[in-house]
Design a protein around this motif. Sequence first.
Motif, PDB file in Angstrom:
ATOM      1  N   GLU A 210     -13.320  -2.198  -0.883  1.00 45.15           N
ATOM      2  CA  GLU A 210     -13.502  -0.949  -1.867  1.00 45.15           C
ATOM      3  C   GLU A 210     -15.573  -0.890  -2.894  1.00 45.15           C
ATOM      4  O   GLU A 210     -15.631  -0.156  -2.271  1.00 45.15           O
TER       5      GLU A 210
ATOM      6  N   ASP B 158      -5.359  -8.453   7.366  1.00 42.34           N
ATOM      7  CA  ASP B 158      -6.526  -8.772   6.105  1.00 42.34           C
ATOM      8  C   ASP B 158      -7.246  -9.215   5.613  1.00 42.34           C
ATOM      9  O   ASP B 158      -6.695  -9.701   5.008  1.00 42.34           O
TER      10      ASP B 158
ATOM     11  N   ASP C 191       0.618  -1.273  -0.274  1.00 44.04           N
ATOM     12  CA  ASP C 191      -0.073   0.023   0.334  1.00 44.04           C
ATOM     13  C   ASP C 191       0.811   1.129  -0.472  1.00 44.04           C
ATOM     14  O   ASP C 191       0.769   2.170  -0.743  1.00 44.04           O
TER      15      ASP C 191
ATOM     16  N   LYS D  69     -14.841 -11.406   3.605  1.00 43.71           N
ATOM     17  CA  LYS D  69     -15.068 -10.300   3.149  1.00 43.71           C
ATOM     18  C   LYS D  69     -15.898 -10.363   2.019  1.00 43.71           C
ATOM     19  O   LYS D  69     -17.378  -9.480   3.116  1.00 43.71           O
TER      20      LYS D  69
ATOM     21  N   THR E  30     -10.547  -2.386   5.031  1.00 41.04           N
ATOM     22  CA  THR E  30     -10.995  -1.532   4.501  1.00 41.04           C
ATOM     23  C   THR E  30     -11.720  -2.430   2.617  1.00 41.04           C
ATOM     24  O   THR E  30     -11.158  -3.355   2.685  1.00 41.04           O
TER      25      THR E  30
ATOM     26  N   ILE F  52     -15.886  -3.401   8.292  1.00 41.68           N
ATOM     27  CA  ILE F  52     -15.916  -3.407   7.521  1.00 41.68           C
ATOM     28  C   ILE F  52     -15.748  -1.753   6.935  1.00 41.68           C
ATOM     29  O   ILE F  52     -16.701  -1.490   7.134  1.00 41.68           O
ATOM     30  N   ASN F  53     -14.638  -1.390   7.219  1.00 45.31           N
ATOM     31  CA  ASN F  53     -14.704   0.145   6.050  1.00 45.31           C
ATOM     32  C   ASN F  53     -15.160   1.170   7.608  1.00 45.31           C
ATOM     33  O   ASN F  53     -16.082   2.443   7.421  1.00 45.31           O
ATOM     34  N   TYR F  54     -15.113   0.656   9.337  1.00 46.27           N
ATOM     35  CA  TYR F  54     -16.157   1.266  10.115  1.00 46.27           C
ATOM     36  C   TYR F  54     -14.460   1.458  11.293  1.00 46.27           C
ATOM     37  O   TYR F  54     -13.918   0.776  11.501  1.00 46.27           O
ATOM     38  N   SER F  55     -15.320   2.838  11.410  1.00 45.92           N
ATOM     39  CA  SER F  55     -14.221   3.250  12.542  1.00 45.92           C
ATOM     40  C   SER F  55     -14.767   4.380  13.780  1.00 45.92           C
ATOM     41  O   SER F  55     -15.862   4.508  13.479  1.00 45.92           O
TER      42      SER F  55
ATOM     43  N   GLU G  29      -9.084   5.893  11.108  1.00 50.47           N
ATOM     44  CA  GLU G  29      -8.559   4.396   9.778  1.00 50.47           C
ATOM     45  C   GLU G  29      -9.190   3.399  10.481  1.00 50.47           C
ATOM     46  O   GLU G  29      -8.909   3.301  11.172  1.00 50.47           O
ATOM     47  N   PRO G  30     -10.213   2.817   9.475  1.00 50.44           N
ATOM     48  CA  PRO G  30     -10.473   1.796   9.854  1.00 50.44           C
ATOM     49  C   PRO G  30     -10.024   0.653   9.548  1.00 50.44           C
ATOM     50  O   PRO G  30      -8.439   0.345   8.974  1.00 50.44           O
TER      51      PRO G  30
ATOM     52  N   GLU H 204     -19.777   1.734   4.386  1.00 51.28           N
ATOM     53  CA  GLU H 204     -19.748   1.254   6.087  1.00 51.28           C
ATOM     54  C   GLU H 204     -20.338  -0.690   6.502  1.00 51.28           C
ATOM     55  O   GLU H 204     -21.616  -0.319   6.706  1.00 51.28           O
TER      56      GLU H 204
END
Lengths: 308, 331, 253, 318
Positions: free
Chosen positions: D264, D35, A247, D41, D262, D249-252, D258-259, D268
């Motif tokens: 794309e 990850d 990244d 996911k 992630t 996922i994509n959740y903070s 920063e989540p 959220e």
Amino acid sequence: MIELLAQAPPPPSFWNRPPYSPELYVMVIGTIILGLALFFGLTYAPTRLKRPIVMTFTFLSGLFYVLLWLVPTPLKPKEPGELPLNPVDAAGIWFSDALPRVADVAQILSAFLLGLGIFSLLTIHIRKINRKQTDWGFSIVLLVSMVLMLGFGYADWIMKEFRDPLGLLQDSSNWTFVNQMSDLLFDGILQQMDAAMFSLIAFYILSAAYRAFRVRSVESTVLMASALILMLSLMGGVAYAWGQGIDALVIGTGNEFLNNLKITEVANWLRTNMQAPAIRAIEFGVGLGALAMGIRIWLGLERGGVSA
Amino acid sequence: MQYLDTGPFGILVTLMMVAFVLINIFRAKGSKGLYIRRIAGLNAIDDAIGRATEMGRPVLMVPGIGGLDAVSVQAINIFAQVTKTAAQFTTPIRLCCADAAVYTVAQEVIRDVYQKEGMSDRYDSTSVQFVSDRQFAFAAGVSGMILRDKAAATFFLGAFFAESLIFAETANAVGAIQVAGSTQTSQTPFFIAACDYVLIGDEFYAASAYLTREPVLVGSLVGQDWGKLAIICMILLGFVTMSAERLQITNEARVDDPDKGTSKIVSVAEATKDQFRERRKRASDTVVHRIFNPIRTEEALDIKREKDPNFVPPATNGAEGNGTEAAGGGA
Amino acid sequence: MDYTLLKLFLGVVFTLLLYSVLYRENKAYRFAEHVFLGLAAGYTLVVVWRDILYVQWWQKMMGTVADGAAPAMPGYWVYAILLPIGLMGYTIFSKKNNWMSRIPIGIILGLWSGQQIQVWWNTYGPQILNSMRPVIPTTWESITRPITYTRGEGGIKVNLAPERVAEIQSNLYFTQALSNFIFVLTVVAAFSYFLFSFDLRGKFLNKFNTFGRWMLMIGFGAIFGSTVMARFALVIDRMSFIWQEFFGRLLTR
Amino acid sequence: MNWSKLQNVDRRVLYVILLVATSLGLFLPSRIPNDPEPAAKDLYALLMQLPEDKPVIIQSDWTNSTRGETMGHLEALCRILMSRRIKFVIYATADAQAGQVALNVIRQINEERKKAGLVTYREGVDYIYLGVFPNAEGAGQNMRNDIRKAWGTRQTKVDGQAGRVPVFDTAVLRNMRSVSDASLMVVITASATIDVAVQRLSDKVTMACMSTGVVAPSLLPFYQAGQLKGFAGGLRGAYDMEYMMAHGINYSPTPGQEPKVTAEKFGEIPPVPEGKSFERAARYFGTLHIALTLLILAVVMGNVGMFVAKKKAKGGNN
């Protein structure tokens, strides 16, 4: 047939009788007697007929599936009481009706043959005990465990299946000594030994990989390399750190293609574009081998093995 | 599930494969000495048995844990050859089975081998044994046997699963020469890691032809090769047409209805607005795809059968009854 | 000692007895092995009646009486013929009539053989089709972001416009085309390794064959790598069983 | 030190190291940053976005011998469904033991939730256990043809009532006319039963899979072809699920942060609101790292030993 329409019993026909009715008993016993007559009749078969007899049985059993395959499958009747269109349709209906029955045959016959296996086990160990050969004590252990499991296993089944209409034994707090013993032997010992033996493989994998994964030839090197990539991709921590590194690189260089170098991506690509096709090639070969062997067995061309 | 699902193409290809095998079997009966390439694992058999004889230790054979099918039969066929050599050297053998039906066949075949070699007196019926039909009990039993008897040569050929490595490593620990092969591709890597000689995939089926050179087997092997070439040709042909077709633009597409099992071709003009528009062909629009997945129209599935006049609706199911009666008549 | 603890204790003991073989073959292992074989044989004898013969043979032959929602089922007497045929297997120990044991065996194998012919295309046809992959890219631009096109109730949200999704779907990107080419090459090369009756002469064919073998090895390596996780999970679970479940319970009792 | 000895280490030494490492690993705290795999996911997002009014079908085909991986899968799945109050129906194919071990997992999670003061799941009301279908092919085919017939004879106990009732009379399955009325079917398996399920049902119902590491490679083609909408493979997959259950996922948790995970293609997706998230897989996953590292070290060691020995041999000859 009845399997698909579980609630509706099939109509009476030549082939069936009401459950546990006297007529059914007569038919069953009659069939067994007929079968035994065939059995003893066959003991008088002349030598030159032996091979053709076995071949006929094999051929007819295989023929069922071959015809099932070649006769067009009938469409399901839209409503009950429809007559088949033509003989082909009728045959199709008959084949798909008979399929669930025929599908059971191999398993039932194998189950009857199990006695032979147990007989082999018993002969070996009883002989050991009789002759006081090395380790005869362990043979006694084997026989005792077998008898215990057999006794408690059946007692447990009979209690649960026939003597427990309310389903009380579903709850382990209602168990008697017999149920506990059966559970202890099966769940407590046998299953645990299964798991223990299974987990031994992990140790063996370690020593096998240690010996085999050497950079000796191209073959062993590619074997090792692809195994290592896969293993690294499975270590979440490594994959994460690697991903973070990539990244950073992508942000630094602005080249999105580098995303493909993430270890999980590489591993997945390896699996889909190299592992999958290589295995597919093996499977094609094995499939053809099995098909050819099937034809040889079915037509009685296979020597050495069964029909010689 | 045959005709209507696969269409005649599948049947034709299968029959072609069958024909390849049969033609070559008859061809081979006439001629002698068809070529078979060298298979390293099989050349090692004699050496392995020779070594066992020198050391005075037994040869151990396991036909896998599968039920009675071609894999097990093929394994036993190979073991018959191994036993033949072992009998000539008077080396003791052990054959461990995990299925009673396989045990029955093995018992019969091995006794036959000793008889044909004229050594019926040396045959011990307990050398072929049923160990257990439970996977890991079998693994425990066989590895105990390998360790105690210190087998000098081991042959693991057949359908092996997770237990493959238990056997291979145990045998490696006692220093046995190992020849192994499994049709289960997932186990082959473990055999490669732990054994001396490994038969990969199809080599296993080629083994008996290679060892015996019997015309029927060799012919069948040649037939299989024809089949393989045919598959390669099909793949290459599809690869070319597929590549060409994907460049074309289409204005009709195939729409499948999985509930009814039917499909139809819909053109852009008929399609609803957001269904699709003119676009490049996808895999499902290509000719090859249509050959492999023939289109079943609704009309084809709409068959009207006549009603049985004697049919009594409630308790019984007429179609079933007719089927069964047809059975009585047909059989 | 309560029942659960006793059960756990026996599990731990027999696990350790079997593990002792890692050091070397010994009496403790031999004991566990014979208990294992005995229990397995006993259990098989229970299962063969309880789960196979009783359900698939006896109940179908004798029928079942009505029970709650399930109506009575008639018995099919034809099933009885399987008993004498099965018994023919037992002639194996007779010198004169052992050939009869081949009848049940022949039936089992015959059924198996017929099925091979029946299922061959269903198994391999789709795989052959799937191996035919296009290799000429229709566009040279690269896919900029991963896409998904699963929609409908409860499905995954789509961030891309439908036209864009349709376009991505019907295009063949350069990288995919390259992967496809490697895929087809691998299938053909690996497959050519299994041609037995052709003498592959010539430098190119020989190289191709060797290449096929390398590809096979890559595939096997990948299988090895992914199986390792499963096998290690087993031993970790065993350790957890000993330390956390058994000792955990023993200490908190 | 004689480095060439490294190529002939006694196997027992390796065994002892593995035994010690895997035992000790269990007691080390492990919350390894991760990850998750794309397929995992997808599965998590799918589960968190399921409608609450439709049942989920779970086919559970594993027994105690693969407990290390598959039990973590079922636990994660049940925790997610229970926290979202989604009803489910569970059955096993092939092995009679499979049903029992699955029920044990449900019972144990219920006990855990009771302790934490959360709503528990009641048999016959929130979930149904159908029992075992001995023939996986037949079961799949029958479900495809007509689920009412395929499951029609099965009965269930209803919590708080005496006797047993047909499964379609319960709140879980009352509205189910065909298999498509389920929002999702998850197959948890240690064998090839997933192939059977995909072939027979994947075009009728949204399907996902959770499998052992051995089966996982064979799921990839199904996933790519869209037959499986997501899957979790092996211990890694189980940890992926637990990780996302804790972090979403994509959740903070606090805006601007920063989540942790992630992706794309999703918006959220929150973490699981209640109950445990990190559990069995988290306990095992750190140990897996240790074991795999050990294996890689062993391979490296063997190769170093071999090279040194080769060099020496060469030197001797010259």
